[in-house]
Design a protein around this motif. Structure first.
Motif, PDB file in Angstrom:
ATOM      1  N   THR A 102     -87.100 -14.010 -20.476  1.00 52.89           N
ATOM      2  CA  THR A 102     -88.325 -14.792 -20.153  1.00 52.89           C
ATOM      3  C   THR A 102     -88.525 -16.010 -20.777  1.00 52.89           C
ATOM      4  N   ILE A 103     -89.035 -16.973 -20.037  1.00 57.43           N
ATOM      5  CA  ILE A 103     -89.065 -18.358 -20.681  1.00 57.43           C
ATOM      6  C   ILE A 103     -90.617 -18.839 -20.674  1.00 57.43           C
ATOM      7  N   ASP A 104     -91.410 -18.227 -20.088  1.00 55.34           N
ATOM      8  CA  ASP A 104     -92.828 -18.543 -20.148  1.00 55.34           C
ATOM      9  C   ASP A 104     -93.699 -17.384 -19.583  1.00 55.34           C
ATOM     10  N   TYR A 105     -95.045 -17.178 -19.930  1.00 57.71           N
ATOM     11  CA  TYR A 105     -95.856 -16.397 -19.277  1.00 57.71           C
ATOM     12  C   TYR A 105     -97.216 -16.653 -19.264  1.00 57.71           C
ATOM     13  N   ARG A 106     -98.038 -15.889 -18.256  1.00 55.63           N
ATOM     14  CA  ARG A 106     -99.523 -16.095 -18.479  1.00 55.63           C
ATOM     15  C   ARG A 106     -99.959 -14.880 -18.422  1.00 55.63           C
ATOM     16  N   ASN A 107    -101.238 -14.554 -18.051  1.00 54.02           N
ATOM     17  CA  ASN A 107    -101.946 -13.297 -18.458  1.00 54.02           C
ATOM     18  C   ASN A 107    -101.287 -11.998 -17.645  1.00 54.02           C
ATOM     19  N   THR A 108    -100.912 -12.135 -16.416  1.00 55.89           N
ATOM     20  CA  THR A 108    -100.680 -11.210 -15.344  1.00 55.89           C
ATOM     21  C   THR A 108     -98.923 -11.405 -15.034  1.00 55.89           C
ATOM     22  N   SER A 109     -98.524 -12.360 -15.488  1.00 55.04           N
ATOM     23  CA  SER A 109     -97.164 -12.802 -14.919  1.00 55.04           C
ATOM     24  C   SER A 109     -96.550 -13.612 -15.974  1.00 55.04           C
ATOM     25  N   PHE A 110     -94.897 -13.455 -15.306  1.00 54.61           N
ATOM     26  CA  PHE A 110     -94.143 -14.126 -16.376  1.00 54.61           C
ATOM     27  C   PHE A 110     -92.832 -14.735 -15.470  1.00 54.61           C
ATOM     28  N   THR A 111     -92.251 -15.639 -16.203  1.00 48.47           N
ATOM     29  CA  THR A 111     -91.140 -16.375 -15.702  1.00 48.47           C
ATOM     30  C   THR A 111     -89.917 -16.096 -16.340  1.00 48.47           C
ATOM     31  N   MET A 112     -89.165 -15.585 -15.474  1.00 46.22           N
ATOM     32  CA  MET A 112     -87.673 -15.264 -16.117  1.00 46.22           C
ATOM     33  C   MET A 112     -86.464 -16.451 -15.456  1.00 46.22           C
ATOM     34  N   LEU A 113     -85.697 -16.437 -16.619  1.00 48.38           N
ATOM     35  CA  LEU A 113     -84.435 -17.150 -16.153  1.00 48.38           C
ATOM     36  C   LEU A 113     -83.294 -16.267 -16.273  1.00 48.38           C
ATOM     37  N   GLN A 114     -82.334 -16.225 -15.404  1.00 49.23           N
ATOM     38  CA  GLN A 114     -81.076 -15.379 -15.196  1.00 49.23           C
ATOM     39  C   GLN A 114     -79.951 -16.401 -14.787  1.00 49.23           C
ATOM     40  N   GLU A 115     -78.844 -16.185 -15.502  1.00 55.03           N
ATOM     41  CA  GLU A 115     -77.584 -16.834 -15.014  1.00 55.03           C
ATOM     42  C   GLU A 115     -76.564 -15.923 -14.881  1.00 55.03           C
ATOM     43  N   VAL A 116     -75.522 -16.368 -14.116  1.00 53.82           N
ATOM     44  CA  VAL A 116     -73.987 -15.838 -13.820  1.00 53.82           C
ATOM     45  C   VAL A 116     -73.092 -16.770 -14.599  1.00 53.82           C
ATOM     46  N   TRP A 117     -72.219 -16.219 -15.368  1.00 52.17           N
ATOM     47  CA  TRP A 117     -71.420 -17.027 -16.155  1.00 52.17           C
ATOM     48  C   TRP A 117     -69.951 -16.255 -16.115  1.00 52.17           C
ATOM     49  N   SER A 118     -68.903 -16.932 -15.596  1.00 45.56           N
ATOM     50  CA  SER A 118     -67.558 -16.568 -15.581  1.00 45.56           C
ATOM     51  C   SER A 118     -66.631 -17.671 -16.120  1.00 45.56           C
ATOM     52  N   GLY A 120     -66.591 -19.173 -18.986  1.00 48.92           N
ATOM     53  CA  GLY A 120     -67.024 -20.216 -19.843  1.00 48.92           C
ATOM     54  C   GLY A 120     -67.816 -21.075 -18.924  1.00 48.92           C
ATOM     55  N   THR A 121     -68.098 -20.742 -17.469  1.00 50.87           N
ATOM     56  CA  THR A 121     -68.890 -21.699 -16.580  1.00 50.87           C
ATOM     57  C   THR A 121     -69.912 -21.140 -16.097  1.00 50.87           C
ATOM     58  N   ARG A 122     -71.072 -21.775 -16.019  1.00 51.04           N
ATOM     59  CA  ARG A 122     -72.348 -21.178 -15.318  1.00 51.04           C
ATOM     60  C   ARG A 122     -71.959 -21.353 -13.732  1.00 51.04           C
ATOM     61  N   ARG A 123     -72.193 -20.143 -13.117  1.00 47.70           N
ATOM     62  CA  ARG A 123     -71.987 -20.306 -11.583  1.00 47.70           C
ATOM     63  C   ARG A 123     -73.088 -20.139 -10.859  1.00 47.70           C
ATOM     64  N   ALA A 124     -74.089 -19.450 -11.422  1.00 46.60           N
ATOM     65  CA  ALA A 124     -75.490 -19.464 -10.666  1.00 46.60           C
ATOM     66  C   ALA A 124     -76.399 -19.335 -11.625  1.00 46.60           C
ATOM     67  N   ALA A 125     -77.816 -19.875 -11.089  1.00 42.89           N
ATOM     68  CA  ALA A 125     -79.096 -19.561 -11.850  1.00 42.89           C
ATOM     69  C   ALA A 125     -80.099 -19.210 -10.875  1.00 42.89           C
ATOM     70  N   PHE A 126     -80.954 -18.212 -11.538  1.00 40.17           N
ATOM     71  CA  PHE A 126     -81.985 -17.812 -10.887  1.00 40.17           C
ATOM     72  C   PHE A 126     -83.385 -17.949 -11.851  1.00 40.17           C
ATOM     73  N   GLN A 127     -84.318 -18.213 -11.292  1.00 49.74           N
ATOM     74  CA  GLN A 127     -85.657 -18.453 -11.936  1.00 49.74           C
ATOM     75  C   GLN A 127     -86.800 -17.888 -11.095  1.00 49.74           C
ATOM     76  N   GLY A 128     -87.422 -16.820 -11.769  1.00 51.41           N
ATOM     77  CA  GLY A 128     -88.326 -16.201 -10.831  1.00 51.41           C
ATOM     78  C   GLY A 128     -89.379 -16.012 -11.569  1.00 51.41           C
ATOM     79  N   VAL A 129     -90.785 -15.798 -11.019  1.00 54.32           N
ATOM     80  CA  VAL A 129     -92.174 -15.640 -11.351  1.00 54.32           C
ATOM     81  C   VAL A 129     -92.407 -13.998 -11.080  1.00 54.32           C
ATOM     82  N   ILE A 130     -92.616 -13.167 -12.070  1.00 55.22           N
ATOM     83  CA  ILE A 130     -92.759 -11.900 -11.925  1.00 55.22           C
ATOM     84  C   ILE A 130     -94.244 -11.402 -12.264  1.00 55.22           C
TER      85      ILE A 130
END
Length: 160
Positions: A102-118, A120-130
């Motif tokens: 998690t990289i940030d939050y509010r009262n009822t929601s938060f923001t996640m950062l997710q990455e795929v690595w292979s 030693g290289t970052r292949r994809a990144a997802f940022q989502g509000v939950i």
């Protein structure tokens, strides 16, 4: 990376051995399966969304936000918005690590950062509000204090 256990939380040492640029609060290793390929033998774009979802559910269990065993007592967890960047293609049998925090939050929601690595290289990144909803879906639910503490103490989100 073949010594890494699949679908099991990786230690800091295992994450470093996998070539991650930093140690994440939660990381899981796996490998590309044939069913995840498109006709050009690249990983299909949808596979990344599935990988991120599997890792998110593991993260929610890991932080005790939900065990996914009592819908009448646990919050409903909704992905409100998501943004995915595909950075470099992947192929059959390639081993990878999915990271989550998690990289940030509010009262009822938060923001996640997710990455795929292979390799030693970052292949994809997802940022989502939950968003958390009450178990019956009747409205939003505040983030529990113990989850906020995890965001600060483990994920490194600054205090509000």
């Amino acid at each position: 990376m073949t010594d890494l256990p699949y679908l099991t939380p990786l230690s800091a040492e295992q994450q470093r051995a996998a070539g991650l640029s930093e140690v994440w609060p939660l990381a899981h290793a796996d490998r590309v399966r044939f069913s995840e390929l498109d006709p050009l033998n690249h990983v299909n774009n949808v596979a990344y969304l599935v990988w991120f979802e599997i890792a998110r559910v593991a993260y929610f269990k890991h932080i005790d936000l939900s065990r996914y065993d009592d819908a009448s007592q646990e919050p409903r967890i909704v992905v409100r918005r998501g943004e995915l960047d595909w950075l470099k293609e992947m192929h059959a049998d390639e081993e990878y690590v999915v990271t989550s925090k998690t990289i940030d939050y509010r009262n009822t929601s938060f923001t996640m950062l997710q990455e795929v690595w292979s390799g030693g290289t970052r292949r994809a990144a997802f940022q989502g509000v939950i968003v958390l909803l009450k178990p019956d879906g009747s409205g939003r639910m505040p983030i529990p204090d113990e989850i906020r503490a995890h965001f600060h103490d483990v994920d490194g989100v600054p205090e509000r």
